[in-house]
Every structure is written in structure tokens, then in C-alpha cells.
Design an enzyme around this catalytic site. Structure first.
Site, PDB file in Angstrom:
ATOM      1  N   PHE A  55      44.657 -64.024  20.305  1.00 39.99           N
ATOM      2  CA  PHE A  55      45.215 -64.886  21.343  1.00 39.99           C
ATOM      3  C   PHE A  55      44.168 -65.849  21.892  1.00 39.99           C
ATOM      4  CE2 PHE A  55      45.869 -65.670  25.865  1.00 39.99           C
ATOM      5  CZ  PHE A  55      47.174 -66.135  25.913  1.00 39.99           C
ATOM      6  N   ASP A  56      42.977 -65.339  22.211  1.00 37.48           N
ATOM      7  CA  ASP A  56      41.905 -66.174  22.779  1.00 37.48           C
ATOM      8  C   ASP A  56      41.524 -67.311  21.841  1.00 37.48           C
ATOM      9  OD1 ASP A  56      41.868 -63.427  23.746  1.00 37.48           O
ATOM     10  OD2 ASP A  56      40.129 -64.014  24.924  1.00 37.48           O
ATOM     11  N   THR A  57      41.293 -66.948  20.578  1.00 32.79           N
ATOM     12  CA  THR A  57      40.851 -67.940  19.601  1.00 32.79           C
ATOM     13  C   THR A  57      41.901 -69.024  19.417  1.00 32.79           C
ATOM     14  OG1 THR A  57      39.559 -66.261  18.429  1.00 32.79           O
ATOM     15  CG2 THR A  57      40.090 -68.280  17.227  1.00 32.79           C
TER      16      THR A  57
END
Length: 443
Positions: A208-210
């Protein structure tokens, strides 16, 4: 904060005023702590974070515990903390996934600045105020903690260090990412950016972050990086091999979506200048500086490509045939690259028309370069290969200026004027969050 704007562009970033936000009853900062089976570490984490914010943070804040389908006593611990501390609340989700937890809480938070950190508090909390300050001031759209910055101090094993650096190398080589650390559990985002960005992010787990950072960077949003002091948690429950496999699948999916222009990144565009004086200037074409830089980069690469092709073709045919073939191939590539990178046209709509117009521009460039070769031949009889290349470089420079003017005024006029083209019109907001299914019990 202004959020009632059309999908075409984001509003200009405002400096958040503490008093005005407090009067509305909403905190300035909402720090989310996503947890799964953390009954042991949750309470000391929240108490320590709450104490730090109460002592050092000059704005109103909230701590939100996002429990994603824990099977131990984590929900009871979160509920007890929310009952004891007025600035703590808890969400219960019935499905696992850190990304799902963050998307759900951030999508429904009323705070103008949203952040999250891992429950182990591996990152030194002294970096929290520097993390969110650029978002509060209106300078940046997102902020991340970086363990790979030169001034960061990190304590962790060689295995995790190697995996982290290898992963970021993959992101840089495959997705052209420029941020230094995608996986550090210490990030923040402005709410109006999250409202538009999160529906585009498909992953619900560790990728999700990437995905969020890659899309934000490709859309031209400003990402602030903060060097952090970080100590590895030896009891981390992250499954490294499974997480790495899912991350690589995510890299492939996002790379493919970006390559075909399947993401409506236009809705994340900021105004050219957030200063009202910038927006009041008349007679200055919007995006001209950025387009010139992009065009020059594409032009330099296209010229190198053209010269290589010309040298190869020249081994078997005469100068005119070699010039025509090299210019044709490089012109098609140049039009495609400028369409996507310089003028921001995504998707396949209008691609054939743009290439046809690009070929007309190519014909003008062909006439200019061929005429230069003919004039050189008439003047010197049998010029050397180096002289031919020098003349072609000079002719191509003149053709490049003309090509940019024609591209901007004729081939891509809608992009030059700042109005989104039909092919780049925003698509649907993506997969919506099922609030009834994901929010669960709110305490």
C-alpha cells in the site's frame, strides 16, 4: 481547508491555522496505529505516543488504533485505551491488511493531516513533528521517514538492510521512483490529497505504501523526506518472503498501469503556483517551464537515438536514405515520448491522430535536414562522416525548436493550455471503500 473543488486539479496548499481548526472541533493531526494481534505492545505504544504528543506537539491531535481482524485481546485493549484517554479512539475492521486499515481510517478522518506509524515505535518519535510540519505549513503533500538517508541512524541486521536496499533499487530501476525509502512505517499525508489518491491505490497489504508514493510522485505531488533514527524490532511478525513476493507483484501491476495510462493522475495535479501572485500573472503559459525541460530531455535522447540509427543505416545505404529512415523511426518514438512525458497525455485516445500530426512535423524536419545534407554535398562534394554528423546536429537543433512550437500549438494544444484532454479525463474514482463492511465497530 478547501476540498470542494472539481476533479480537474487539487486546490492550492494552505497553511493550517491551529485556532481555526480547533474551533471546528477537529484535530489537526490524526495518527493511525494499524495493529494485528498486538495485545502485548499496544498499550505501552499508545501511552508513550500520547505522552510525547501531549508534551511536544503544538496542535490538537488524535491517536486512532486501527485493529484489522485481530484474534487475540487487541480489540479489548484498544477499547480500554479509547475509554481512558479522550484523544484516543479505536476502529475495528473484520478483514486483515495494513493498507485496508489505513485507507478506511484516513478516508473517514476529519483531520487535515493524516499520519501513521508502526506499533513497535521503531522510529524515534522526535521525527514526528518534522514529518508533519511541511504538511501543516502547506509546503508538501506527503511526508515519509527515511532510514536510507545519509544522516539517518539505523540499528538492524544485515539481512533486513540488504532486503530494504534491494527493494528500493528495484523501485528506482523499474518504476523510476526517486524517494529513498518506501517501506518505513512512518508517513503522513494531507487529507485533500488522500481523498483523491487513496481510491487509486488497489493494494490492501504491505505494498500500500509503495503504490501510494509511486502514484503521488508520478502525479507531480511534493514528497518530503525526513531522516530518522530507527531500531529494528526483533519480534516483528512480518513474513519477509511472502511480503517480498506480494511487493514484486505490486511493482509489476503498477508499472503496467502506468505504462498504458490507466490511472487518472490528472486529478492529483496542483496549480502551477500556490502563491496568488503566480496565479495572477498574465501572458505566461501554464506549464511552459516543465514542458520545456521534458521536451529537452526527450529531444536529447531522441537525437542520440537518431544519430545511432543514422550511423547504422549509413553502413548500407546513402546519406539521404539513411537520414530518412533514422528520422522516421526516431520521430515516431519522439512523438510517443513527448505525448506521454512532456504534455501528459495518457491512454490510447487520439494516439493515431497525434502520430499522424507528428509525421507532418517529421516531414518538415526531414526537409530541413535533407536540405542541409544536399547543401553540404553541393558545397564540398564528398564530405566526411564527421562533417555530415555536425551538419545534421545543427539542422536538428533548428528542427527541434520548430518541433516544440508545432507540438505545443498544434499537436497537443489542449495540454499546453492547461485543459485536460479527452484522453486524460478523469476516470471513475476507482474501487470505493465498503464502509459498512470495513469500518466494523467504531468506539
Amino acid at each position: 481547508m478547501r476540498t470542494d473543488t472539481p476533479w480537474s486539479t487539487l486546490p492550492a496548499r494552505d497553511h493550517l491555522l491551529a485556532g481555526a481548526v480547533d474551533a471546528a472541533g477537529a484535530p489537526v493531526l490524526d495518527v493511525v496505529v494499524p495493529v494485528y494481534n498486538e495485545e502485548k505492545d499496544l498499550e505501552p505504544c499508545v501511552l508513550r505516543l500520547h505522552d510525547h504528543l501531549a508534551r511536544t506537539f503544538p496542535y490538537a491531535f488524535r491517536i486512532t488504533v486501527a485493529d484489522n481482524a485481530s484474534t487475540d485481546r487487541t480489540p479489548q485493549v484498544a477499547a480500554r485505551l479509547a475509554a481512558a484517554l479522550p484523544r484516543v479512539r479505536s476502529y475495528r475492521l473484520e478483514e486483515k491488511g495494513r493498507g485496508r486499515a489505513l485507507r478506511t481510517v484516513w478516508s473517514h478522518s476529519d483531520a487535515p493531516v493524516l499520519a501513521y506509524m508502526d506499533v513497535d515505535l521503531s522510529t524515534d518519535l522526535n521525527a514526528l513533528l518534522p514529518l508533519v510540519a511541511p504538511l501543516i505549513s502547506g509546503h508538501s503533500d506527503l511526508a515519509i521517514g527515511s532510514r536510507l538517508a545519509r544522516s539517518s541512524r539505523v540499528v538492524r541486521g544485515s539481512k533486513r538492510e540488504f532486503i530494504s536496499r534491494a527493494y528500493n533499487l528495484i523501485l528506482r530501476s523499474s518504476l523510476a521512483a526517486r524517494f529513498s525509502d518506501a517501506q518505513c512505517g512512518f508517513k503522513a499525508i494531507r487529507r485533500e490529497v488522500a481523498q483523491r489518491l487513496l481510491p487509486m491505490v488497489e493494494d490492501t497489504g504491505w505494498f500500500f505504501d509503495t503504490e501510494m508514493l509511486v502514484l503521488a510522485e508520478r502525479a507531480g505531488l511534493r514528497i518530503h523526506e525526513v531522516p530518522v533514527d530507527w531500531v529494528d524490532d526483533p519480534d516483528s511478525t512480518v513474513h519477509i518472503v511472502r511480503t517480498a513476493t506480494e511487493d514484486l507483484k505490486g511493482v509489476w501491476r503498477v508499472g503496467r498501469a502506468l505504462a498504458v495510462g490507466a490511472l487518472p493522475l490528472d486529478r492529483l495535479v496542483r496549480p502551477f503556483g500556490d502563491d496568488p501572485r503566480d496565479r495572477a500573472l498574465s501572458g505566461v503559459p501554464r506549464g511552459l517551464a516543465r514542458q520545456l525541460v521534458g521536451f529537452c530531455v526527450v529531444g536529447a535522447l531522441s537525437t542520440l537515438f537518431y544519430l545511432v540509427l543514422y550511423s547504422l543505416f549509413r553502413l548500407g545505404v546513402g546519406p539521404q536514405m539513411a537520414n530518412g529512415g533514422a528520422l522516421l523511426v526516431s520521430a515516431v518514438a519522439n512523438t510517443a515520448a513527448n505525448r506521454r512525458l512532456t504534455f501528459g497525455v495518457r491512454g490510447r485516445g487520439g494516439a493515431v491522430r497525434h502520430q499522424a500530426q507528428g509525421l507532418v512535423v517529421f516531414a518538415i524536419g526531414l526537409a530541413l535536414t535533407s536540405g542541409s545534407l544536399a547543401a553540404l554535398g553541393a558545397a564540398s562534394g564528398s564530405p566526411s562522416h564527421g562533417t555530415e554528423l555536425a551538419v545534421l546536429i545543427a539542422a536538428n537543433l533548428a528542427a527541434t525548436v520548430l518541433r516544440f512550437l508545432l507540438f505545443r500549438a498544434w499537436v497537443f494544444p489542449e495540454r499546453a493550455s492547461g485543459v485536460p484532454s479527452a484522453s486524460a479525463a478523469p476516470a471513475s474514482a476507482g474501487r470505493a471503500v465498503d464502509t459498512h463492511h470495513e469500518l466494523g465497530n467504531v468506539r
